[in-house]
Design a protein around this motif. Sequence first.
Motif, short mmCIF file in Angstrom:
data_model
loop_
_atom_site.label_atom_id
_atom_site.label_comp_id
_atom_site.label_asym_id
_atom_site.label_seq_id
_atom_site.Cartn_x
_atom_site.Cartn_y
_atom_site.Cartn_z
N UNK A 606 55.93 104.97 -3.86
CA UNK A 606 55.45 105.39 -2.54
C UNK A 606 54.94 104.19 -1.75
N UNK A 607 54.19 103.27 -2.39
CA UNK A 607 53.70 102.08 -1.71
C UNK A 607 54.87 101.24 -1.21
N UNK A 608 55.92 101.12 -2.05
CA UNK A 608 57.08 100.31 -1.66
C UNK A 608 57.77 100.90 -0.44
N UNK A 609 57.97 102.21 -0.47
CA UNK A 609 58.64 102.86 0.66
C UNK A 609 57.80 102.76 1.93
N UNK A 610 56.49 102.93 1.79
CA UNK A 610 55.60 102.83 2.95
C UNK A 610 55.67 101.43 3.55
N UNK A 611 55.72 100.41 2.68
CA UNK A 611 55.81 99.03 3.18
C UNK A 611 57.08 98.83 3.98
N UNK A 612 58.18 99.32 3.43
CA UNK A 612 59.47 99.16 4.12
C UNK A 612 59.45 99.92 5.44
N UNK A 613 58.96 101.16 5.41
CA UNK A 613 58.91 101.98 6.62
C UNK A 613 57.96 101.36 7.65
N UNK A 614 56.85 100.79 7.17
CA UNK A 614 55.90 100.16 8.10
C UNK A 614 56.54 99.00 8.82
N UNK A 615 57.33 98.21 8.13
CA UNK A 615 58.02 97.10 8.77
C UNK A 615 59.03 97.60 9.81
N UNK A 616 59.77 98.65 9.39
CA UNK A 616 60.78 99.18 10.30
C UNK A 616 60.11 99.83 11.52
N UNK A 617 58.91 100.41 11.32
CA UNK A 617 58.23 101.11 12.42
C UNK A 617 57.68 100.15 13.46
N UNK A 618 57.52 98.90 13.08
CA UNK A 618 56.97 97.91 14.05
C UNK A 618 58.02 97.46 15.05
N UNK A 619 59.25 97.77 14.81
CA UNK A 619 60.30 97.39 15.75
C UNK A 619 60.19 98.27 17.00
#
Length: 785
Positions: A606-619
């Motif tokens: 879950x932490x890994x997915x959140x990290x990836x999604x957080x990066x993508x959400x900053x775009x």
Amino acid sequence: MYINSDLMTFRQHPFEELIDEFIYFSASWTYRALIELLSTREMCIPNYKCDAQNYPVAVIGGPNSDIALHMATNLCLYKIPQLTYGSSSSVMNSNFQAVFSHWMFPNEAHQYMGILQLLLHFKWIWVGVISQNDDHAERFVQALFPMLSQKGICFDFIAKFPQRTFSNAVTGMVAEGIETFRTVMESTVNSLIVHGEIQSMMVLRMLFHLSKFEGIPVKTKVWIMTAQMDFTSLPFQRSLDIDFMHGTLSFALPSKEVKGFQKFLRIRNPTLNQEDGFIKVFWQEAFQCSIPSSRVDHTGGKICTGEEKLETLPGSFFEMSMTGHSYSVYNAVYAVAHALQAMHSSQFKHKTKVNGGTWKLLIKQPWKLQHLLRSVTFNNSAGEIVSFDPNGELLSGLDLINWVTFPNQSFLRVKVGKINPQAPLDNVLTIHEDSILWPTRFNQVRPLSICNDHCHSGYLRTKKEGKPFCCYDCLPCPEGKISVQKDMDNCFQCAGDHYPNNDRNVCIPKVITFLSFEETLGISLATFALSFSFITVLVLWIFIKHKDTPIVKANNRSLTYTLLISLLLSFLCALPFIGQPEKLSCFLRQTAFGIIFTVAVSSVLAKTIIVVLAFMATKPGSSMRKWVGRRLAYSIVLSSFLVQSTICTVWLSTSPPFPDLDMYSVTEEIILECNEGSTMMFYVVLGFMGFLAIVSFLVAFLARKLPDSFNEAKFITFSMLVFCSVWLSFVPTYLSTRGKYMVVVEIFSILASSAGLLGCIFSPKCYILVLRPQLNKRELLIKKN
């Protein structure tokens, strides 16, 4: 030797009749003597009767078995009773011949059983046989071979004495005898059965003498001789050594010293009875002198005085005691005398006197004596009872004799046992072993006669190809099996709670063992588990203390707390694996470990997915912002928890783990363990955790190149790399390990993987929180691309 109508005068000088006995071994001489016996005196014409006639009513012959056969061939035609002081009844060609034959020898089956009991008593299972080259010897071997084989006794060889032949073939006979002797001496047997007759001793002595010239090394053997043999010598053999006879065991007809026999021998000389041709010949041969009045031309040399003493002759040439054969002749004479006495005193004689008297009738009908002979029973002068069985064989046992020789060519026959036909089959032979003198080579220790050394306990014997069954190789018992006796054909398995010792001859009780808190390994693992638990609690405390700092907020506090708590429980769940397995601990420890680790791995995922999604959400304009939040993290953790819980519930409800004893994995131990119940379900639990770990690793690996502000993915990548490495190596290691070390492998995997997650994910953050708090600022964590 025959008994005629003048037998009543025999009682006055019974020993004279014994000395007059003379034996010719060939069939032609036997037939000639019989024809002369049945003819008019001094005229060898069968069935021609005139002038002075012989009227034999019974004939005594022997000692060879073929003599009895040749006698029966002619005498049965005249229905004349025959008494043979040899053996055996089996030589008769027909029942008709056997009807008129009597044997001053017990049934040969008693001797066969005695030989068998003798070999079994001394444990001689590797023997050789040397016998005469005739039909009687063949019957002996055919009767003895199966008896011995059934009792585990086998033969190295069955050799034969050289066959008697004409003088022009003497070279071949000697060569045959030398080969036989070579076979005997080269054999590894120490006990040798010799089946022979009166002349066999002369042949045996000759073979020992010839071996010196042939270079055959002589090995000491224990000779086992049959009762038909006796000690005889040719004149030239009087000086030959008889050392080979020392320690010999032989069966013999029982004999007792007859009163007056020694006195009779001492007064014998060639001048006492001028008509006794036998004693004259014997005297000249025995004392190496000549009697001028004899038919042999006097060629000079020593003259016999008649004063020579028989007791001065070596024992190997002439025995002063009554031998078994002589005793048999003595009893045979008296058996006929008692039968005649019974006939003379019967009422039958009164009815026949008008026709010429009893003797005239007996001459015409000698078969009348047959019935009386078969039923005669009397006490001889030595006090022994003499009688025959319905087959005409002497009712008697046999003595076991030990031969003791001396350097002066004399010897003793020491009675050391006896065959009792009336005893049970297994106790036919009684032996006084303490009285036996063994051959010198054995130093008065019972000789061994085996093909090879015994297989000791811990070994089994296997047959040697091409060798008799007494010969075998010794092989160690297979792993896990023992043998407790010598020469066992099979090793047997120890009971499940025992194991063999190093020598594989004793089963030792196994020790019950398990990974306990009292041993070094258990203490070490428990210490590590508690230490890592303490570290985890410390990390959790640090994160709670700094919960409002940017670095804690940036790592999703809820997932961080969940991951730390699950790691804490993971370290603690190693403890139920240590200690004696019980029903509750077995029931819960694998499932608890599976569920707790699933929560930990799913939290990392879950932490890994959140990290990836957080990066993508900053775009700019990204639609991923709606997915970033606690709801997604909780959904991943909760769904993983529910799946693993379902798997564990099915496992516990269908085939739950239980305490068990593993008796076979470790040789010397009984492992007290938790049986997993369903091994498949155990690997399904591990498989699901592995699936989550691999997914988490792949996601983190793909996100490893995100900007430094979002380097959480790198730490997760390293942590999952450690996690996956530990559990991938766990499977083969676990499968190849036995006993309590399987539990050690699993505990180590739990601690190592949990420590990998704790160290890789949280050590960088704790470093900043504790040692570099100046870096824990929002402006430092947010950087532009």
